[in-house]
Design an enzyme around this catalytic site. Structure first.
Site, PDB file in Angstrom:
ATOM      1  N   LYS A 100     -21.577   2.944   6.634  1.00  0.00           N
ATOM      2  CA  LYS A 100     -20.143   3.068   6.922  1.00  0.00           C
ATOM      3  C   LYS A 100     -19.345   2.885   5.600  1.00  0.00           C
ATOM      4  CE  LYS A 100     -16.806   0.738  10.050  1.00  0.00           C
ATOM      5  NZ  LYS A 100     -16.691  -0.304  10.959  1.00  0.00           N
ATOM      6  N   SER A 105     -14.871   0.921  15.651  1.00  0.00           N
ATOM      7  CA  SER A 105     -14.662   1.831  14.667  1.00  0.00           C
ATOM      8  C   SER A 105     -15.561   2.467  13.863  1.00  0.00           C
ATOM      9  CB  SER A 105     -13.862   0.748  13.400  1.00  0.00           C
ATOM     10  OG  SER A 105     -14.668  -0.140  13.003  1.00  0.00           O
ATOM     11  N   SER A 132     -17.037  -3.144  17.125  1.00  0.00           N
ATOM     12  CA  SER A 132     -17.063  -1.907  16.499  1.00  0.00           C
ATOM     13  C   SER A 132     -18.368  -1.373  15.989  1.00  0.00           C
ATOM     14  CB  SER A 132     -16.367  -1.823  14.891  1.00  0.00           C
ATOM     15  OG  SER A 132     -14.929  -1.802  15.196  1.00  0.00           O
TER      16      SER A 132
HETATM   17  N1  GLN Z   1     -11.809  -2.221  18.465  1.00  0.00           N
HETATM   18  C1  GLN Z   1     -11.559  -3.597  17.680  1.00  0.00           C
HETATM   19  C2  GLN Z   1     -10.223  -3.420  16.866  1.00  0.00           C
HETATM   20  O1  GLN Z   1      -9.454  -2.558  17.304  1.00  0.00           O
HETATM   21  C3  GLN Z   1     -12.779  -3.847  17.050  1.00  0.00           C
HETATM   22  C4  GLN Z   1     -12.704  -3.380  15.674  1.00  0.00           C
HETATM   23  C5  GLN Z   1     -14.028  -3.700  14.782  1.00  0.00           C
HETATM   24  O2  GLN Z   1     -14.903  -4.416  15.194  1.00  0.00           O
HETATM   25  N2  GLN Z   1     -13.937  -3.605  13.473  1.00  0.00           N
HETATM   26  O3  GLN Z   1      -9.963  -4.437  16.427  1.00  0.00           O
END
Ligand code: GLN
Length: 472
Positions: free
Chosen positions: A77, A152, A176
């Site tokens: 990532k 994400s 994420s």
């Molecule tokens: N969807 C969650 C957010 O928008 C999780 C994001 C993540 O785990 N980095 O914060």
């Protein structure tokens, strides 16, 4: 999606019996990356490096000197730094930024002869649940290109989903890794907070963030966790513990498993995912486990609590991107104030700005107690209640998500609807416990994958993976 290899052991078997050589495997993945370029999963491909690493590691394998993960081709990532390579966290504010050091996880993987094939697209600074917040365009779900892959870590998920590499690394602050794993039919884990070094992970919310793998098999998940976990002097928030030593066993003792009734009865849960969860529970019982429904009174408090705390931490973490030391500086910068103001205004995307402002607000002196302190207390209650459950049970089961992969654009204009995509996943991050998403069937109306989430007590990754292995 049919994959050429679904685990490292398949690759190792074929390489050791000389059916295929590692450079051909890398070429195969590079050709897939080219073929699926339009999915926008990769922000950069390290083709030449990957090819020459393959030649070198192939030789080591022939000499019996290769590392434990030789043959594994992975993607990382874009928020995990890699010395001499760009890392941008999918943000324009970091365009062109090159790290002077590698994340600890990268060093540990390279030491075991992993090949890194490229860096993957994600939501900007890992803030999002659909990959639509990337500064470099959305990622498409390979199974249905009109849909999101989740976020994400959407690029890392699609890279494995579309067979562009064997496994990948993502990061998980509130879901994420697990949510995109569920949306793409993969295994994805949030490890116990403090077992994987965050050194070299571009921070979103430091008391929640952990790096973890996406894989197509339980065995690869175990192998990767055994390498990337374990104390690192660069990260003071880690447990002083050695690496995990996960062993997959054939036999499994009966477990005490709880499922959270409030999750299954939640109005927002897709009825077909509810059916799958019930089928999963029935299968657990049939395998000899004791399974019981329990109440969890804080379901509605979890996402607000998570949002207050993570935006607070993010507003502090992201203050370093100022246009001064590195990253984007606005051409309109004339003095200190315009350097900060214009660089940040132009460099950050809308969602990141929204969160920085929200986080700054909840930390401001007039509102600190009403929001930040209160959310810390709620986090403590959620942690306590979660650990209380583990006095009586070994594993907590929920669906990973309340819907399957949704349409691109479906939730992007409604942040609250998007935040609710994290309903089932944030509990693990709030409590700091390991949570694994496993693929479990498909949706009868659209054939999209469904994920089940298994949460365990701290350091119980081995238990979760063994339970998952019983469903392979
Ligand atoms: N969807 C969650 C957010 O928008 C999780 C994001 C993540 O785990 N980095 O914060």
């Amino acid at each position: 999606m049919k994959k050429r290899f679904s685990s490292l052991s398949e690759i190792r078997d074929q390489v050791s019996s000389a059916k295929i050589a590692l450079p051909e495997i890398v070429d195969y993945y590079l050709s897939r990356i080219q073929q699926f370029n339009h999915l926008n999963a990769f922000l950069e491909v390290y083709a030449d490096e990957a090819r020459s690493a393959a030649v070198h590691i192939q030789q080591k394998m022939e000499q019996g000197k290769a590392g434990l993960l030789a043959g594994m081709v992975i993607a990382i990532k874009d928020n995990i730094v890699y010395k001499g390579h760009s890392s941008t966290a999918s943000s324009k504010i970091l365009k062109g930024f090159e790290s002077l050091f590698s994340a600890t996880v990268i060093e540990r993987l390279l030491a075991e002869d992993v090949i890194i094939i490229g860096r993957t697209n994600c939501d900007e600074f890992a803030m999002g649940a659909s990959n639509e917040n990337s500064g470099f365009g959305p990622v498409l779900n390979a199974q249905d290109e009109t849909r999101v892959p989740g976020g994400s870590s959407g690029g890392s998920a699609v890279a494995v989903q579309a067979d562009m590499c064997l496994a990948s690394l993502g990061s998980d602050t509130g879901g994420s890794i697990r949510q995109p794993a569920a949306f793409t039919g993969l295994y994805g884990i949030y490890p116990t907070y403090g077992v994987v070094s965050r050194w070299g992970l571009i921070a979103f919310a430091s008391s929640f963030d952990q790096i973890g793998p996406f894989t197509s098999s339980v065995s690869d998940m175990s192998l990767l966790l055994n390498i990337i976990t374990g104390v690192d002097e660069h990260d003071a928030t880690m447990y002083r513990k050695p690496s995990l030593n996960i062993q997959l066993k054939k036999e499994q003792k009966p477990l005490r498993i709880a499922y959270i009734k409030d999750c299954i009865e939640h109005a927002g849960l897709d009825p077909h995912i509810k059916n799958s969860t019930e089928a999963f529970i029935a299968e657990l019982k049939q395998k000899g486990h004791q399974v019981e429904g329990i109440a969890f009174p804080y379901l509605d408090q979890m996402v607000p609590c998570y949002q207050v705390l993570t935006t607070a931490e993010a507003s502090s973490n992201l203050s370093r991107f100022s246009g001064l030391a590195y990253g984007y500086r606005s051409p309109g910068a004339k003095d200190l104030e315009t350097t900060f103001k214009r660089s940040r205004t132009e460099g950050f995307g809308a969602e990141v700005k929204r969160r920085i402002m929200l986080g700054t607000f909840v930390l401001s002196s007039d509102y600190y107690d009403a929001y930040y302190t209160k959310a810390q207390k709620v986090r403590q209650l959620i942690r306590q209640k979660t650990f209380d459950i583990f006095k009586d049970y070994d594993v907590i089961v929920t669906p990973t998500t309340s819907t399957v992969a949704f349409k691109i654009g479906e939730k992007s204009s409604n942040p609250v609807a998007m935040y609710l995509a994290d309903l089932y996943t944030v509990q693990a991050n709030l409590a700091g416990i390991p949570a694994l998403s496993i693929p479990y069937g498909t949706h009868p109306e659209n054939g999209l994958p469904i994920g089940m989430q298994l949460m365990g007590n701290s350091f119980n990754e081995e238990l979760l993976l063994n339970l998952a292995n019983a469903f392979v």
